[in-house]
Design a protein around this motif. Structure first.
Motif, PDB file in Angstrom:
ATOM      1  N   GLY A 213       0.994  -1.159  -0.007  1.00  0.00           N
ATOM      2  CA  GLY A 213      -0.033   0.140   0.012  1.00  0.00           C
ATOM      3  C   GLY A 213       0.715   1.347   0.002  1.00  0.00           C
ATOM      4  N   ALA A 214       0.342   2.187  -0.667  1.00  0.00           N
ATOM      5  CA  ALA A 214       1.281   3.390  -0.920  1.00  0.00           C
ATOM      6  C   ALA A 214       1.136   4.296   0.356  1.00  0.00           C
ATOM      7  CB  ALA A 214       0.683   4.350  -1.928  1.00  0.00           C
ATOM      8  N   GLU A 215      -0.019   4.118   1.429  1.00  0.00           N
ATOM      9  CA  GLU A 215      -0.136   4.892   2.633  1.00  0.00           C
ATOM     10  C   GLU A 215       0.447   3.951   3.791  1.00  0.00           C
ATOM     11  OE1 GLU A 215      -1.123   7.956   2.460  1.00  0.00           O
ATOM     12  OE2 GLU A 215      -1.350   7.687   0.289  1.00  0.00           O
ATOM     13  N   ASP A 216       0.722   2.690   3.509  1.00  0.00           N
ATOM     14  CA  ASP A 216       1.139   1.937   4.501  1.00  0.00           C
ATOM     15  C   ASP A 216       2.663   1.910   4.674  1.00  0.00           C
ATOM     16  OD1 ASP A 216      -1.645   0.943   5.113  1.00  0.00           O
ATOM     17  OD2 ASP A 216      -1.461  -0.217   3.286  1.00  0.00           O
ATOM     18  N   MET A 217       3.283   2.103   5.898  1.00  0.00           N
ATOM     19  CA  MET A 217       4.555   2.350   5.924  1.00  0.00           C
ATOM     20  C   MET A 217       5.222   1.024   6.486  1.00  0.00           C
ATOM     21  SD  MET A 217       5.066   5.328   4.908  1.00  0.00           S
ATOM     22  CE  MET A 217       3.995   6.339   4.096  1.00  0.00           C
ATOM     23  N   VAL A 218       6.465   0.992   6.338  1.00  0.00           N
ATOM     24  CA  VAL A 218       7.546   0.166   6.991  1.00  0.00           C
ATOM     25  C   VAL A 218       8.574   0.838   7.587  1.00  0.00           C
ATOM     26  CG1 VAL A 218       9.202  -1.895   6.691  1.00  0.00           C
ATOM     27  CG2 VAL A 218       7.125  -1.551   5.026  1.00  0.00           C
ATOM     28  N   ASN A 219       8.765   0.465   8.970  1.00  0.00           N
ATOM     29  CA  ASN A 219      10.005   1.212   9.774  1.00  0.00           C
ATOM     30  C   ASN A 219      11.019   0.171   9.607  1.00  0.00           C
ATOM     31  OD1 ASN A 219       8.311   3.328  10.338  1.00  0.00           O
ATOM     32  ND2 ASN A 219       7.918   2.605  12.422  1.00  0.00           N
ATOM     33  N   LEU A 220      12.377   0.556   9.225  1.00  0.00           N
ATOM     34  CA  LEU A 220      13.617   0.009   9.218  1.00  0.00           C
ATOM     35  C   LEU A 220      14.283   0.399  10.191  1.00  0.00           C
ATOM     36  CD1 LEU A 220      12.138  -0.274   6.200  1.00  0.00           C
ATOM     37  CD2 LEU A 220      14.566  -0.502   5.389  1.00  0.00           C
ATOM     38  N   TYR A 221      14.800  -0.445  11.250  1.00  0.00           N
ATOM     39  CA  TYR A 221      15.851  -0.355  12.266  1.00  0.00           C
ATOM     40  C   TYR A 221      17.259  -1.032  11.820  1.00  0.00           C
ATOM     41  CZ  TYR A 221      11.660   1.186  14.493  1.00  0.00           C
ATOM     42  OH  TYR A 221      10.393   1.805  14.894  1.00  0.00           O
ATOM     43  N   ILE A 222      18.249  -0.365  11.956  1.00  0.00           N
ATOM     44  CA  ILE A 222      19.682  -1.228  11.510  1.00  0.00           C
ATOM     45  C   ILE A 222      20.593  -0.803  12.897  1.00  0.00           C
ATOM     46  CG2 ILE A 222      21.646  -0.871   9.861  1.00  0.00           C
ATOM     47  CD1 ILE A 222      19.424   0.351   7.922  1.00  0.00           C
ATOM     48  N   THR A 223      21.201  -1.919  13.214  1.00  0.00           N
ATOM     49  CA  THR A 223      22.165  -1.845  14.289  1.00  0.00           C
ATOM     50  C   THR A 223      23.371  -1.110  13.823  1.00  0.00           C
ATOM     51  OG1 THR A 223      23.112  -4.157  13.776  1.00  0.00           O
ATOM     52  CG2 THR A 223      21.596  -3.960  15.550  1.00  0.00           C
ATOM     53  N   LYS A 224      23.770  -0.080  14.409  1.00  0.00           N
ATOM     54  CA  LYS A 224      24.841   0.781  14.218  1.00  0.00           C
ATOM     55  C   LYS A 224      26.173   0.260  14.777  1.00  0.00           C
ATOM     56  CE  LYS A 224      25.838   4.713  12.088  1.00  0.00           C
ATOM     57  NZ  LYS A 224      25.595   5.146  10.712  1.00  0.00           N
ATOM     58  N   VAL A 225      27.169  -0.198  13.963  1.00  0.00           N
ATOM     59  CA  VAL A 225      28.481  -0.623  14.273  1.00  0.00           C
ATOM     60  C   VAL A 225      29.456   0.442  13.858  1.00  0.00           C
ATOM     61  CG1 VAL A 225      29.807  -2.797  14.087  1.00  0.00           C
ATOM     62  CG2 VAL A 225      27.405  -3.023  14.368  1.00  0.00           C
ATOM     63  N   PRO A 226      30.570   0.657  14.800  1.00  0.00           N
ATOM     64  CA  PRO A 226      31.646   1.472  14.139  1.00  0.00           C
ATOM     65  C   PRO A 226      32.218   0.729  12.959  1.00  0.00           C
ATOM     66  CG  PRO A 226      31.819   0.952  16.583  1.00  0.00           C
ATOM     67  CD  PRO A 226      30.575   0.052  15.967  1.00  0.00           C
ATOM     68  N   GLU A 227      32.777   1.720  12.057  1.00  0.00           N
ATOM     69  CA  GLU A 227      33.185   1.101  10.485  1.00  0.00           C
ATOM     70  C   GLU A 227      34.266   0.127  11.011  1.00  0.00           C
ATOM     71  OE1 GLU A 227      32.871   0.724   6.857  1.00  0.00           O
ATOM     72  OE2 GLU A 227      31.619   2.316   7.821  1.00  0.00           O
ATOM     73  N   GLU A 228      35.035   0.220  11.690  1.00  0.00           N
ATOM     74  CA  GLU A 228      36.295  -0.749  12.070  1.00  0.00           C
ATOM     75  C   GLU A 228      35.676  -1.829  12.661  1.00  0.00           C
ATOM     76  OE1 GLU A 228      35.808   2.138  15.852  1.00  0.00           O
ATOM     77  OE2 GLU A 228      35.881   2.107  13.505  1.00  0.00           O
ATOM     78  N   LYS A 229      34.761  -2.169  13.164  1.00  0.00           N
ATOM     79  CA  LYS A 229      34.219  -3.340  13.649  1.00  0.00           C
ATOM     80  C   LYS A 229      33.376  -4.152  12.996  1.00  0.00           C
ATOM     81  CE  LYS A 229      35.083  -2.566  18.297  1.00  0.00           C
ATOM     82  NZ  LYS A 229      36.226  -3.565  18.695  1.00  0.00           N
ATOM     83  N   LYS A 230      32.894  -3.548  11.573  1.00  0.00           N
ATOM     84  CA  LYS A 230      31.832  -4.076  10.891  1.00  0.00           C
ATOM     85  C   LYS A 230      32.132  -5.590  10.264  1.00  0.00           C
ATOM     86  CE  LYS A 230      29.400  -0.293   8.581  1.00  0.00           C
ATOM     87  NZ  LYS A 230      28.689   0.543   7.238  1.00  0.00           N
ATOM     88  N   ASN A 231      33.436  -5.976  10.175  1.00  0.00           N
ATOM     89  CA  ASN A 231      33.618  -7.173   9.783  1.00  0.00           C
ATOM     90  C   ASN A 231      33.893  -8.342  11.060  1.00  0.00           C
ATOM     91  OD1 ASN A 231      33.750  -6.622   7.067  1.00  0.00           O
ATOM     92  ND2 ASN A 231      35.798  -5.958   7.273  1.00  0.00           N
ATOM     93  N   GLU A 232      33.874  -7.712  12.228  1.00  0.00           N
ATOM     94  CA  GLU A 232      33.826  -8.593  13.596  1.00  0.00           C
ATOM     95  C   GLU A 232      32.382  -8.618  14.198  1.00  0.00           C
ATOM     96  OE1 GLU A 232      36.706  -6.382  15.904  1.00  0.00           O
ATOM     97  OE2 GLU A 232      38.013  -6.004  14.326  1.00  0.00           O
TER      98      GLU A 232
END
Length: 380
Positions: A213-232
């Motif tokens: 639906g055009a009026e129905d929304m999705v909320n996206l939440y993303i865990t924030k990780v420091p750039e230097e730890k993204k592979n860990e």
């Protein structure tokens, strides 16, 4: 535990969470759907450890509790029921009765406590996007992901969020698909920037679950990780919409630098009716049904005309379509499937193709670059 609910509500919930049930697993609890009626809501959950889905369904809780039932067996039962109301009750030994009208099934479930909870993803500062825009962005790009785990990042799509802009990218080594979306500024006025890779399986399932639906929304939440730890550290993304929550692990590592594969220069620009070209491709590929080898689809562009043909050992196909051409004549060949995949998800009446030379990729895009498709030619 004892709950009473409408058959259609139960079936909808089963269909949603079943998308996270693994087809093969050595962890038997993951073959189950958990029904949690231990609080004020009836919540169904399934997980394959990489993708977890839970959804709330309407119903009456007469006796609180939790049970895990074999997903396939439970799903098959619910699909065959014809009465409007379903009662599910289980005792302390997980002996479970499923009753609907004159039908009564008895089975032994498992402890719902054996299910791991959904990964914790903080519910703050969401990225808000309409279900329509999210579904379209997935459907218009997902066909370009790779199906080989040898190229892990290619099995997902890159989501780049900058201010009020979402860019979805996919590639498989032969083509690139891009969709650009402007997010609602009022709903995303305090948004952080993200550059993540989401599993293609997760996105496929999301596109099937959301209503679009055009009026129905999705909320996206993303865990924030420091750039230097993204592979860990394992990162997660959470989708919340309607009464459903989907949590998925993000693919580790970086994506490919797609920008360096594009060029603003071109030698030939062709405007053509999208449906005419798509229909022509479909007719041409009928030859593949009687030939073992799939020969390339050849475009020969001259002033005002595009000649399209396929030549096989025993058969041939030719067709001409009127076009508007700027620049040089060109003779170039493609895998017709790649052209077909791009053209069928574009809504515009006419499309514009940009060519550099017969060895360089062709791009299909609109003036605002809301969609961009880059397709490599094939040798003849």
């Amino acid at each position: 535990m004892k709950i009473v609910c409408k058959r259609n509500d139960l079936l909808k919930g089963v269909n949603i969470v079943s998308k996270a049930v693994p087809t093969r697993t050595t962890v038997t609890i993951l073959e189950c759907i958990k029904i949690d009626a231990s609080s004020d809501n009836i919540v169904m959950t399934a997980s394959d450890t990489q993708l977890s889905i839970e959804t709330k369904i309407d119903g009456t809780i007469e006796d609180r509790g939790i049970i895990a039932l074999d997903a396939k067996f439970f799903s098959d039962i619910v699909k065959t029921l014809t009465s409007d109301t379903v009662t599910i009750e289980s005792d302390s030994n997980f002996h479970t009765k499923i009753t609907s009208g004159k039908a009564k099934f008895e089975t032994t479930g498992r402890s719902g406590e054996d299910f791991s909870p959904l990964p914790l993803v903080p519910s703050n500062n969401p990225i808000v996007i309409s279900q329509l825009a999210l579904r379209e962005s997935i459907q218009q790009t997902i066909f370009s992901i790779a199906d080989s785990n040898d190229q892990k990042p290619m099995t997902g799509e890159q989501f780049k969020i900058e201010k009020n802009h979402l860019r979805v990218e996919s590639l498989d080594g032969h083509r690139i698909s891009i969709r650009n979306i402007t997010l609602n500024e009022e709903l995303n006025n305090n948004q952080e920037d993200y550059d993540i890779v989401i599993s293609g399986k997760t996105l496929n399932e999301i596109s099937k679950i959301i209503n679009g639906g055009a009026e129905d929304m999705v909320n996206l939440y993303i865990t924030k990780v420091p750039e230097e730890k993204k592979n860990e550290v394992t990162q997660f993304i959470k989708f919340e919409f309607d009464n459903t929550t989907v949590v998925s692990t993000l693919l580790p590592g970086g994506y490919y630098n797609i920008e360096q594969m594009f060029s603003s220069e071109y030698q030939t620009k062709v405007k053509i009716n999208r449906k005419e070209l798509l229909d022509c491709i479909n007719r041409a590929t009928l030859l593949y049904a009687i030939e073992g080898k799939k020969e390339p689809f050849v475009m020969n562009v001259t002033e005002g005309n595009m000649e399209l043909n396929i030549r096989t050992f025993n058969s041939s196909f030719d067709e001409n379509i009127e076009v508007e051409k700027e620049g040089m004549d060109i003779d170039i060949a493609f895998n017709p499937k790649f052209l077909n995949d791009a053209l069928r998800v574009i809504d515009d009446e006419d499309v514009t193709l940009y060519f550099i030379n017969p060895k360089a990729p062709c791009s299909i895009k609109d003036e605002n670059e809301s969609y961009i498709y880059l397709i490599l030619p094939v040798n003849r």
